[in-house]
Scaffold this motif. Sequence first.
Motif, PDB file in Angstrom:
ATOM      1  N   THR A 319       0.824  -1.209   0.000  1.00 16.51           N
ATOM      2  CA  THR A 319       0.000   0.000   0.000  1.00 16.51           C
ATOM      3  C   THR A 319       0.859   1.260   0.000  1.00 16.51           C
ATOM      4  O   THR A 319       0.623   2.190  -0.782  1.00 16.51           O
ATOM      5  N   GLU A 320       1.867   1.280   0.856  1.00 11.64           N
ATOM      6  CA  GLU A 320       2.731   2.462   0.942  1.00 11.64           C
ATOM      7  C   GLU A 320       3.452   2.724  -0.382  1.00 11.64           C
ATOM      8  O   GLU A 320       3.557   3.865  -0.838  1.00 11.64           O
ATOM      9  N   LYS A 321       3.939   1.652  -1.022  1.00 14.81           N
ATOM     10  CA  LYS A 321       4.662   1.803  -2.287  1.00 14.81           C
ATOM     11  C   LYS A 321       3.752   2.359  -3.374  1.00 14.81           C
ATOM     12  O   LYS A 321       4.125   3.282  -4.114  1.00 14.81           O
ATOM     13  N   VAL A 322       2.534   1.812  -3.486  1.00 18.17           N
ATOM     14  CA  VAL A 322       1.609   2.254  -4.536  1.00 18.17           C
ATOM     15  C   VAL A 322       1.152   3.691  -4.287  1.00 18.17           C
ATOM     16  O   VAL A 322       1.132   4.521  -5.202  1.00 18.17           O
ATOM     17  N   LEU A 323       0.795   3.994  -3.035  1.00 21.77           N
ATOM     18  CA  LEU A 323       0.309   5.344  -2.728  1.00 21.77           C
ATOM     19  C   LEU A 323       1.388   6.387  -2.976  1.00 21.77           C
ATOM     20  O   LEU A 323       1.105   7.479  -3.470  1.00 21.77           O
ATOM     21  N   SER A 324       2.614   6.039  -2.641  1.00 20.00           N
ATOM     22  CA  SER A 324       3.722   6.970  -2.865  1.00 20.00           C
ATOM     23  C   SER A 324       3.919   7.230  -4.357  1.00 20.00           C
ATOM     24  O   SER A 324       4.067   8.378  -4.787  1.00 20.00           O
ATOM     25  N   GLY A 325       3.888   6.164  -5.161  1.00 23.26           N
ATOM     26  CA  GLY A 325       4.064   6.317  -6.606  1.00 23.26           C
ATOM     27  C   GLY A 325       2.907   7.024  -7.280  1.00 23.26           C
ATOM     28  O   GLY A 325       3.089   7.737  -8.275  1.00 23.26           O
ATOM     29  N   TYR A 326       1.712   6.865  -6.703  1.00 21.42           N
ATOM     30  CA  TYR A 326       0.507   7.452  -7.308  1.00 21.42           C
ATOM     31  C   TYR A 326       0.307   8.904  -6.867  1.00 21.42           C
ATOM     32  O   TYR A 326      -0.402   9.664  -7.529  1.00 21.42           O
TER      33      TYR A 326
END
Length: 579
Positions: A319-326
């Motif tokens: 979740t953290e990785k996707v939210l950061s990239g998005y």
Amino acid sequence: MSLKDVRVAVERFLKSDSRQAIAISGKWGSGKTYFWNQVIKDASQQGLVKKYSYVSLFGTNNLAELKSAIFDNAVSAKDVDAGASSSTWAENAKAVMRSSSIDEVKDPGRRLLNLGRKNISQVTPILGAWGSVAKSLSFFAIKNYVICLDDVERKGTGLPLKEVLGLVSMLKEQRGCRIVVILNEDELESDKPVLDAFKEKVFDGEMVFSPSVEECAKLVFTDEWEHSKEVTEKVVRLDIKNIRILQRIRRVIETLLPYVEGKDEALTRQLIHSSVLLTWCYNSRESTVPSYEIVKDTSYAALMMSSGKTEKTESQKVTEKVLSGYGYRDSDEFDLHICQFLEKGYVVDDDFVAMVNSFQEMALKNNHSGSFTQAWGLFHDTFADNEQELVATLRQRFLDGARWIHLGNAMGTVRLMRELGHEGIADELMNHWIEMAKRENKELLNPQNAFLSSESVDEKFRDTARNAYFSEKSMPTLGDAIRDMSGKNGWSMEQIEVLSNATVDEYFAFFKSIDMDTDLDMYIKTCLQFGSITSNNNDENFKKIYATAVVAFRRIASENRLNALRLSRFLPKEPNQPF
């Protein structure tokens, strides 16, 4: 194969007059059926299809059902887009009767069609004499069709795949049909060896349908849609290929867009940005997709406080990785109203309009001065040692724009100040916001009207706001609150406040005062239900209500054997307890 290559191959198949069977295989949600429907619609408009039948094998349990379904769903070129109906079936039935020279079929058939229009009960006696013959004739009428058999992996257990493939082969070889079979080979399970053994004999070609994310997006977000480019960019960034989810994303955006029409462009941008992410997370069950619950519960404080305190789960890491990239930082009230729509399936109109109007005011304020949201960039967007600047900027933006800051974000800011050791500033901001709410709209103080994540709650802020909210309210008695809540699915903050603040003696006195009330069982269950309910806003209150009520009920049960029996079916057993 690219989507363009698959389309060329399928169009070549449809333009050919020769009998053929092809298989299109792809993962669930990849858009196989969606793509096929577009191609067959275009082909019918070009005159490449005379008779077409689409059949989903989902739940089909035997070969007879499948044969009947092919005839029942057959349509002429003009009806390909609309699909099969009672009218198209009647046309097919008439054609069968016209082609038959058997009076035993023609006469009952005419009577069936005529009587069926007037009184269906008169049809039943005819079916016995005519039905079996008509079914055979209807299957013989299937010639030179284009047939699509879909959802092969979802067929009923009573229909062997070998029989399906045998029917495909027969319709191709003996009836001159062109047949496309759509399936997901990964889901065939025990039928996979059967397909591998016979597909070379049955199919003239096989295509793996695996379009790119850009191609999937183009299928759903067509060029004529005003927001196609913006939505596609976000879908590509998240690598969303599931056509069903893409369709849902478009429906969510199209449903909610009218609410922000004529408002600041920032609201439209947030609506699209959040709807794409939240709809994807809500509808997907893949491990590589962020947890919907974690995304929903994300706030400024949650992102800030979770780091370094405990070992993160795999779901949290994803979740953290996707939210950061998005570029998704927090779920504010705007986003949580989108979540509410996803979960309920409808818009709570007045609430959504009020929320949009509030965010419109905040957007107008931000257009004229530095925004509170931008101030948080000093925390999220840098590793600079800038605590003094961060605290000073956040404090000033908070004081300037308190009326546009919702309770959840206000609490998150105050909690950050406490974490950094600035208790004085934290209390200053808390008191400033509460005084603003008391002047502007006291309902802003009601935690039940705010979307609070578990990580954003500042206990002192919450308790002070609650006390301010209830200070001038006329509160019900304990008995009135319990009676009013009984038999209902919800409750008010006032009722929760009364129940959670009541003492054991007050619970004891209320229940002992009840005499010959048929709703007594319901009153007991109303209090004990809070033992199994959790809530970010009221979890401690719910636990307190349950614990206090249980002590009061145990006191009543200890009075005599009769009361112990009366309450034994409600209370959990404990060691050395007689009930």
